[in-house]
Enzyme design. Structure first.
Site, PDB file in Angstrom:
ATOM      1  N   ASP A 107      21.104  -3.167 -26.419  1.00 15.63           N
ATOM      2  CA  ASP A 107      22.417  -2.938 -27.018  1.00 15.63           C
ATOM      3  C   ASP A 107      23.294  -4.168 -27.170  1.00 15.63           C
ATOM      4  O   ASP A 107      24.488  -4.028 -27.471  1.00 15.63           O
ATOM      5  CB  ASP A 107      23.171  -1.894 -26.190  1.00 15.63           C
ATOM      6  N   GLU A 108      22.767  -5.370 -27.007  1.00 20.72           N
ATOM      7  CA  GLU A 108      23.629  -6.530 -27.160  1.00 20.72           C
ATOM      8  C   GLU A 108      22.864  -7.757 -27.611  1.00 20.72           C
ATOM      9  O   GLU A 108      21.665  -7.886 -27.361  1.00 20.72           O
ATOM     10  CB  GLU A 108      24.400  -6.818 -25.875  1.00 20.72           C
TER      11      GLU A 108
END
Length: 374
Positions: A107-108
């Protein structure tokens, strides 16, 4: 540099698949059964408002949010959603130039303009050749506005995946990573060299990316509680107390300094591992050994997918209630034979005291280096 972080990623993916869950407290973890031993992987913002957080036992989460919807972890779905997002980021152009994307996880990611394509390196904008005594033209500065590009990223990710994200902007990765939290959810925030102490100076050292509870406690013992105090501390004292490498590094963190580049090279894992938390503590060691062999077979499938054999085997044993030990050994020769590796894991079990029930068992296989090294 920019840091892109998807908002409540795992919960958001689940809500996309189940629109009826919009606005409800959603908790994802384990097999989705709050009566079982497992921890929260992520919680929706609605669940977080009720006190549920990542890493919390599901049973505790159920007490804090009895009306929450509990769902099992679906790694394949999160892999697929993450792949769409990362490919979207890689496809972006900043002022017409490609970007580098360093993926940190599902997610990043960090995003920066490719160094060779940076506008400042273009012939018509070299110092002394542009308008204003060598500075880039005003319209070029506008095009390179990182806030505008951050909004471009947010819009592109939303269009491609239906997922929202927040973006942090900084002069380096440290500043950008921290800035993202200030912008959540669905926002953009900037921390620069000029605003570092205004934003971070009075915050606890734990607020720094790279400093956890143990290090913060060590710093507190030296009379260092805030980021500003860390920045103004004597680096020689830090080196003496925390090590010649880590001490100066923590001092740099306090000053908001980070020279690491955005590295677009795909992450190459050094090892794979699997863990199992038993719903009922295992008291018979023959059952623990069976579990070790079973877990080893699963990890062998993971390293086979990498195409590299194991050179080292490790185990993690968590006894009742939460006492954890680890053991490891180097193999005589690399192998991906599950029987040989399973036997090695069982051998390691013989190196721990077998005097109490086992709550959790993990097996880790460290692979040989890829061709060319890491």
């Amino acid at each position: 540099m920019l840091h892109v972080d998807l908002d409540q990623f795992v919960a958001a993916v689940e809500v996309l698949r189940r629109p009826e869950l919009v606005g409800l407290p959603v908790v994802v973890g384990g097999r989705g059964d709050p009566t079982e031993r497992a921890v929260v992987s992520t919680a929706s913002y609605e669940a977080r408002e009720l006190g549920v957080g990542s890493g919390m036992p599901l049973r505790l989460a159920a007490r804090k949010a009895p009306d929450a919807v509990f769902l099992p972890v679906d790694a394949a779905a999160y892999d697929a959603a993450s792949a769409v997002v990362m490919e979207t980021l890689r496809a972006q152009r900043w002022d017409g130039a490609p970007v580098d994307v360093e993926v940190l996880g599902w997610d990043e990611a960090f995003v920066a303009q490719h160094p060779a394509e940076h506008p400042a390196e273009r012939p018509d904008e070299r110092p002394g050749e542009g308008e204003g005594g060598g500075f880039p033209r005003e319209r070029d500065q506008d095009r390179r506005d990182p806030v505008a590009f951050a909004e471009q990223l947010r819009a592109a990710v939303l269009e491609a995946s239906a997922l929202h994200c927040s973006v942090g902007i900084g002069n380096n990765k440290l500043q950008a990573k921290i800035a993202t939290d200030f912008g959540k959810p669905r926002g953009v925030y900037t921390i620069t060299d000029e605003t570092w102490f205004e934003e971070m100076g009075e915050r606890p050292t734990r607020a720094l990316w790279g400093i956890g509870a143990k290090t913060a406690k060590k710093l507190a013992a030296l009379g260092i509680d805030t980021v500003r105090q860390l920045a103004e501390s004597d680096v020689r004292v830090l080196a003496a107390e925390l090590g010649p490498t880590m001490g100066p590094w923590y001092h740099r963190l306090g000053r908001g300094v980070d020279s690491s580049p955005v590295d677009p090279q795909p992450y190459v894992p050094r090892a794979h591992g699997r863990e199992e938390t038993f719903q009922v503590d295992l008291e018979e060691w023959s059952l623990v050994e069976d579990a070790a062999r079973r877990l080893t077979h699963r990890v062998v499938a993971d390293i086979d997918a990498e195409g590299r054999p194991a050179a080292r085997v490790g185990i993690k044993v968590r006894f009742k209630p939460f006492f954890t030990v680890t053991r490891s050994l180097t193999l005589p020769a690399p192998t991906n034979d599950p029987e040989v590796l399973g036997a090695a894991a069982v051998e390691l079990l013989g190196r721990v005291d077998q005097d109490r029930p086992v709550r959790l068992l993990g097996v880790r296989l460290e692979m040989t280096e890829p061709e060319g090294g890491y």
